[in-house]
Motif scaffolding. Sequence first.
Motif, short mmCIF file in Angstrom:
data_model
loop_
_atom_site.label_atom_id
_atom_site.label_comp_id
_atom_site.label_asym_id
_atom_site.label_seq_id
_atom_site.Cartn_x
_atom_site.Cartn_y
_atom_site.Cartn_z
N GLN A 9 22.24 59.73 9.85
CA GLN A 9 21.78 58.64 10.69
C GLN A 9 21.68 57.31 9.95
O GLN A 9 21.97 56.26 10.51
N TYR A 10 21.29 57.34 8.67
CA TYR A 10 21.13 56.06 7.98
C TYR A 10 22.41 55.56 7.32
O TYR A 10 22.51 54.39 6.94
N LEU A 11 23.40 56.43 7.18
CA LEU A 11 24.62 56.03 6.47
C LEU A 11 25.37 54.86 7.11
O LEU A 11 25.73 53.91 6.41
N PRO A 12 25.64 54.88 8.45
CA PRO A 12 26.42 53.78 9.03
C PRO A 12 25.78 52.40 8.82
O PRO A 12 26.48 51.45 8.46
N ASN A 13 24.48 52.29 9.01
CA ASN A 13 23.82 51.00 8.84
C ASN A 13 23.80 50.57 7.39
O ASN A 13 23.96 49.39 7.07
N THR A 14 23.58 51.52 6.49
CA THR A 14 23.50 51.20 5.07
C THR A 14 24.84 50.73 4.52
O THR A 14 24.91 49.76 3.76
N PHE A 15 25.93 51.40 4.90
CA PHE A 15 27.23 51.09 4.33
C PHE A 15 28.15 50.35 5.30
O PHE A 15 29.34 50.15 5.00
N GLU A 16 27.61 49.97 6.43
CA GLU A 16 28.28 49.06 7.37
C GLU A 16 29.63 49.57 7.85
O GLU A 16 30.63 48.85 7.86
N PHE A 17 29.67 50.83 8.26
CA PHE A 17 30.84 51.32 8.98
C PHE A 17 30.36 51.73 10.37
O PHE A 17 29.16 51.87 10.61
N THR A 18 31.27 51.90 11.28
CA THR A 18 30.89 52.19 12.66
C THR A 18 30.69 53.69 12.87
O THR A 18 31.20 54.52 12.10
N ASN A 19 29.96 54.03 13.90
CA ASN A 19 29.80 55.44 14.26
C ASN A 19 31.16 56.07 14.58
O ASN A 19 31.39 57.25 14.29
N SER A 20 32.03 55.27 15.17
CA SER A 20 33.38 55.75 15.48
C SER A 20 34.15 56.10 14.21
O SER A 20 34.84 57.13 14.16
N GLN A 21 34.03 55.27 13.18
CA GLN A 21 34.70 55.56 11.92
C GLN A 21 34.16 56.83 11.28
O GLN A 21 34.91 57.64 10.74
N LYS A 66 21.10 55.36 -2.61
CA LYS A 66 21.82 55.65 -1.37
C LYS A 66 23.31 55.82 -1.65
O LYS A 66 23.98 56.61 -0.98
N SER A 67 23.81 55.10 -2.64
CA SER A 67 25.22 55.27 -3.02
C SER A 67 25.46 56.65 -3.61
O SER A 67 26.50 57.28 -3.36
N PRO A 137 32.77 51.94 -7.62
CA PRO A 137 31.87 52.89 -8.30
C PRO A 137 31.59 54.15 -7.48
O PRO A 137 31.45 55.24 -8.04
N ILE A 138 31.54 53.99 -6.15
CA ILE A 138 31.30 55.16 -5.29
C ILE A 138 32.53 56.05 -5.27
O ILE A 138 32.42 57.29 -5.36
N TRP A 139 33.71 55.45 -5.19
CA TRP A 139 34.95 56.22 -5.24
C TRP A 139 35.04 57.01 -6.54
O TRP A 139 35.38 58.20 -6.55
N ASP A 140 34.76 56.33 -7.65
CA ASP A 140 34.81 57.01 -8.96
C ASP A 140 33.85 58.19 -9.00
O ASP A 140 34.18 59.26 -9.53
N LEU A 141 32.67 58.00 -8.42
CA LEU A 141 31.67 59.07 -8.40
C LEU A 141 32.13 60.22 -7.53
O LEU A 141 31.98 61.39 -7.91
N VAL A 142 32.68 59.92 -6.37
CA VAL A 142 33.19 60.97 -5.47
C VAL A 142 34.25 61.82 -6.18
O VAL A 142 34.23 63.05 -6.12
N ILE A 143 35.17 61.15 -6.86
CA ILE A 143 36.24 61.87 -7.55
C ILE A 143 35.67 62.77 -8.64
O ILE A 143 36.04 63.95 -8.76
#
Length: 285
Positions: A9-21, A66-67, A137-143
């Motif tokens: 629930q908090y992810l879209p607002n925090t990282f500014e992507f849409t619910n549709s995305q 949050k990241s 930095p988030i991409w690097d962490l995910v990988i």
Amino acid sequence: MKQSKRFLQYLPNTFEFTNSQLFNFLIELQKSFTVDSYHNWKHAIDTFQYLSFEISSGRLDRFLTKSDIFALFIASLSYGIKDSDNCIEQSNNESWNYLLNSKYSINSCQSILKLISIIGENENNIFSGMTSSQSKPIWDLVIDLLLCFDMSVHFAIVDQLSMLLSGGDFYCEENPLHKFLLMKLLLKCADMSSLVRPFTIAQRSYPMLADSFFRHGEISRCSNLIFVSVKDGIEKREEIDPERSFVPFLKHVALPMFKLASHAVKPLSSSTDLVNSNISKFEKM
């Protein structure tokens, strides 16, 4: 599932992507799993749910940013996704070629490549609200987190964290490297979370749960493995009897990992008790 919903629930607002995305991203992930694989969509949801439980029960959002949680969320749902059989050969990027020639398994590399492909489409791009300097930095962490699923690095992670904890030098709230080690361990426990479920659910993972370790892990570190045959005194992973070696895997690979997690995060001790209980039941099968 309350913890999982709260994070979503908090992810879209925090990282500014849409619910549709977010919805499209999840749909594309689901479509990218093979149904008959151990790492399927249902397993991904179980992994995400248990990871959410670990974070909530341990109150780890006190020091996980949050990241960090966003990266864990993506990694927990993405391991095991794959494209067509030739998706890796189609990659001409030098860095990915380096990755594919590294020590990591093809599953880890395929997951990374397919994830990049999915998020590369704007309708699925949950990084769209960030600048490149914010998203990198988030991409690097995910990988890095996706690579930790690889059982070839299992003991490297466990040994590092065990040494820090036993020496009283573990400071995950202050030291970023210690925090990263903990994140990898939590993700690895979540990947084996079937072991903390009721036994009727846990036994469904038999014996596939150990397959990745038997194929890629340091089998010399797992005592009492049963081999179909041993030639010239050499124990080869190809000769492991997966069914009769399942309990040794649980005792010497999975259980120590859950114990280590409960040492680092005290509220997770109940999970270790459940793993122990299920091991006793597997022994009676």
